[in-house]
Design a protein around this motif. Structure first.
Motif, PDB file in Angstrom:
ATOM      1  N   PRO A 146      -5.819  24.224   3.327  1.00 26.93           N
ATOM      2  CA  PRO A 146      -4.766  24.185   4.472  1.00 26.93           C
ATOM      3  C   PRO A 146      -3.623  24.252   3.990  1.00 26.93           C
ATOM      4  O   PRO A 146      -3.283  24.304   2.705  1.00 26.93           O
ATOM      5  CB  PRO A 146      -5.136  22.637   4.493  1.00 26.93           C
ATOM      6  CG  PRO A 146      -6.699  22.392   4.581  1.00 26.93           C
ATOM      7  CD  PRO A 146      -6.643  22.898   2.832  1.00 26.93           C
ATOM      8  N   GLN A 172     -10.911  29.497   7.009  1.00 31.19           N
ATOM      9  CA  GLN A 172     -10.463  28.964   8.203  1.00 31.19           C
ATOM     10  C   GLN A 172      -9.378  29.314   9.073  1.00 31.19           C
ATOM     11  O   GLN A 172      -8.632  29.688  10.254  1.00 31.19           O
ATOM     12  CB  GLN A 172     -10.280  27.152   7.953  1.00 31.19           C
ATOM     13  CG  GLN A 172     -11.710  26.835   7.928  1.00 31.19           C
ATOM     14  CD  GLN A 172     -12.495  25.438   7.517  1.00 31.19           C
ATOM     15  OE1 GLN A 172     -11.300  24.474   8.265  1.00 31.19           O
ATOM     16  NE2 GLN A 172     -13.129  25.057   8.021  1.00 31.19           N
ATOM     17  N   GLY A 173      -8.169  29.075   7.619  1.00 24.41           N
ATOM     18  CA  GLY A 173      -6.971  29.875   8.475  1.00 24.41           C
ATOM     19  C   GLY A 173      -6.629  31.368   8.938  1.00 24.41           C
ATOM     20  O   GLY A 173      -6.257  31.249  10.391  1.00 24.41           O
ATOM     21  N   ALA A 180      -8.961  31.052  12.155  1.00 20.63           N
ATOM     22  CA  ALA A 180      -7.849  30.673  13.240  1.00 20.63           C
ATOM     23  C   ALA A 180      -7.399  30.884  13.963  1.00 20.63           C
ATOM     24  O   ALA A 180      -6.693  31.706  15.051  1.00 20.63           O
ATOM     25  CB  ALA A 180      -7.617  29.283  13.044  1.00 20.63           C
ATOM     26  N   THR A 238      -8.556  23.205  13.327  1.00 17.53           N
ATOM     27  CA  THR A 238      -7.272  23.518  11.610  1.00 17.53           C
ATOM     28  C   THR A 238      -6.573  22.119  11.599  1.00 17.53           C
ATOM     29  O   THR A 238      -5.972  22.374  10.358  1.00 17.53           O
ATOM     30  CB  THR A 238      -6.392  25.042  12.070  1.00 17.53           C
ATOM     31  OG1 THR A 238      -5.656  24.859  13.103  1.00 17.53           O
ATOM     32  CG2 THR A 238      -7.435  26.201  12.112  1.00 17.53           C
TER      33      THR A 238
END
Length: 440
Positions: free
Chosen positions: A166, A368-369, A372, A402
């Motif tokens: 993250p 994931q970033g 997303a 997220t």
């Protein structure tokens, strides 16, 4: 700074404790504000308090209104931090009988050890610089050769982790490593060793700039990119010089910095790469410069220029050494398709859907970033094709999954809102999306 002998003991102590934790004066100001219950750190307030802190550390005036906050922020007893009341009024120039020890002293090491034990016991991150203070005696005794390959491995690992973690997750680790490399740079090295350390520090600074920029602190990002650029230039690594400028241009484009800033960075990267390009290929710096140019053109609705930049990107990509490794320090097909996806979505290209599907298939689930962000592009494409409900639902899910609204993510969420037809802007999901972006 005034010498130790000319300052009150408490003034030297304040500077020593702050620097032992690796905090600058603005970082100290933010911690003081938090200690008095002010969670919103207005930049002007922070700057003003930072100037006050300089006065305190010079011994020009005693922090009477901030003494308790200092003790709270430094996690010390107020009586220990300010042990003698008569010291509060010592004039500048008075000689102290027992000045606070230097950073390398046993007292500072003891403080660092207590911080290390406290952080581990509380399950929190070890503050930057603390571990180095604890180990300083051993390192000085060893006085061994510089292990540049190990530092290159550290950079390599950070470059991979930043893509899957993250926003902001690596700020502490990167800061600690930058401090450690900074200490190494103070020693005497051969010319190649110094160049290698500067290369490492430039990469680490660039990664830190990406992380703080993602968190929305654009001033910190700008300052850190400038340091990364200077370190790259001093290292003599031409490929790295192109990467710093290309990646900084991308980040500047997402942060909506003035077009001139982005263009200057792109032009610098292209000029450094040469004609025909021979540099910036290994790291993907030139590819990132063309990407930034494409983002900017698509954002202002110049589809023709955006297509030309994508063509430049493809020509550059074809000449690059290919890698399957996902890293912020490289450029592979997934990034290429990501750029195409943004441009096609932003300009309403008919191949947007196919490009998005291709891009998403190239990223691993843990990224994931990037996934997303691609999901938000899909949401914008759905809205443009009048699938309003599906598009808004996709956008909300992407933001909620997220949890962290990065600079790029907010920009893409706004792209979804801008794509809404007038009659859909009062849609409940549109209002919720607007509230999420505004709150962030």
């Amino acid at each position: 700074m005034t010498s130790h002998e000319e300052r009150p003991e408490w003034a030297v102590r304040l500077e020593t404790e702050r620097e032992a934790r690796g905090w600058g004066r603005w970082a100290m100001a933010r911690r003081l504000l938090t200690a008095v219950g002010i969670d919103h750190h207005d930049p002007t307030r922070v700057k003003n308090l930072g100037r006050q802190i300089l006065g305190y550390e010079k011994g020009e005036h005693f922090p009477r209104d901030w003494s308790t906050a200092y003790a709270t922020a430094l996690d010390l007893d107020e009586e220990d931090l300010f042990p003698e009341e008569e010291a509060y009024t010592l004039p500048v120039g008075t000689v102290n009988e027992s000045p606070v020890p230097e950073h390398g002293s046993d007292e500072v090491k003891r403080r660092a050890a207590l911080q290390l034990i406290g952080a581990i016991g509380a399950g929190t991150a070890v503050p930057p610089g603390v571990l180095e203070q604890v180990l300083a005696g051993i390192e000085d005794a060893l006085d061994g050769p510089l292990d540049l390959p190990e530092w290159e491995r550290v950079v390599h690992e950070h470059g991979q982790r930043i893509v899957t973690r993250p926003a902001g997750a690596l700020v502490g680790d990167l800061t600690a490593d930058i401090i450690a490399v900074g200490e190494l740079l103070k020693r005497k090295h051969t010319t190649p060793e110094r160049a290698g350390l500067l290369r490492v520090s430039s990469n680490l600074s660039g990664l830190l700039a990406i992380d703080v920029g993602d968190m929305g602190d654009q001033r910190a990002a700008r300052v850190t990119w400038n340091t990364a650029k200077r370190a790259a230039d001093a290292s003599g690594d031409h490929d790295l010089r192109v990467w710093v400028r290309g990646r900084a241009a991308e980040e500047a484009a997402w942060a909506r910095r003035p077009a001139r800033v982005v263009t200057d960075l792109v032009n610098e990267a292209v000029a450094l790469a040469g004609d025909p390009p021979s540099r910036g290929l290994r790291s993907g710096g030139l590819a990132r410069a063309h990407s930034a140019h494409a983002y900017m053109a698509a954002d202002r609705g110049d589809a023709s220029q955006a297509r030309a930049s994508i063509a430049d990107l493809h020509r550059t990509f074809e000449r690059m050494p290919q890698s399957d490794e996902l890293s912020a320090l490289s450029f592979r097909e997934s990034q290429l398709r990501w750029v195409e996806s943004f441009v096609h979505t932003r300009t309403g290209h008919k191949q947007a859907d196919a490009t998005l599907s291709r891009a998403m298939s190239l990223y691993p689930a843990e990224a994931q970033g990037p996934l997303a962000n691609l999901a938000l592009m899909q949401a914008a494409h759905l809205v443009r094709t009048r699938e309003i409900d599906a598009g808004l639902k996709r956008a909300l899910t992407a933001l909620e999954d997220t949890h962290i609204a990065t600079t790029a993510r907010l920009s893409l969420a706004n792209m979804v809102l801008q794509a809404l037809p007038e009659q859909a802007r009062s849609h409940p999901a549109a209002r919720e999306l607007r509230e999420l972006t505004t709150a962030a």
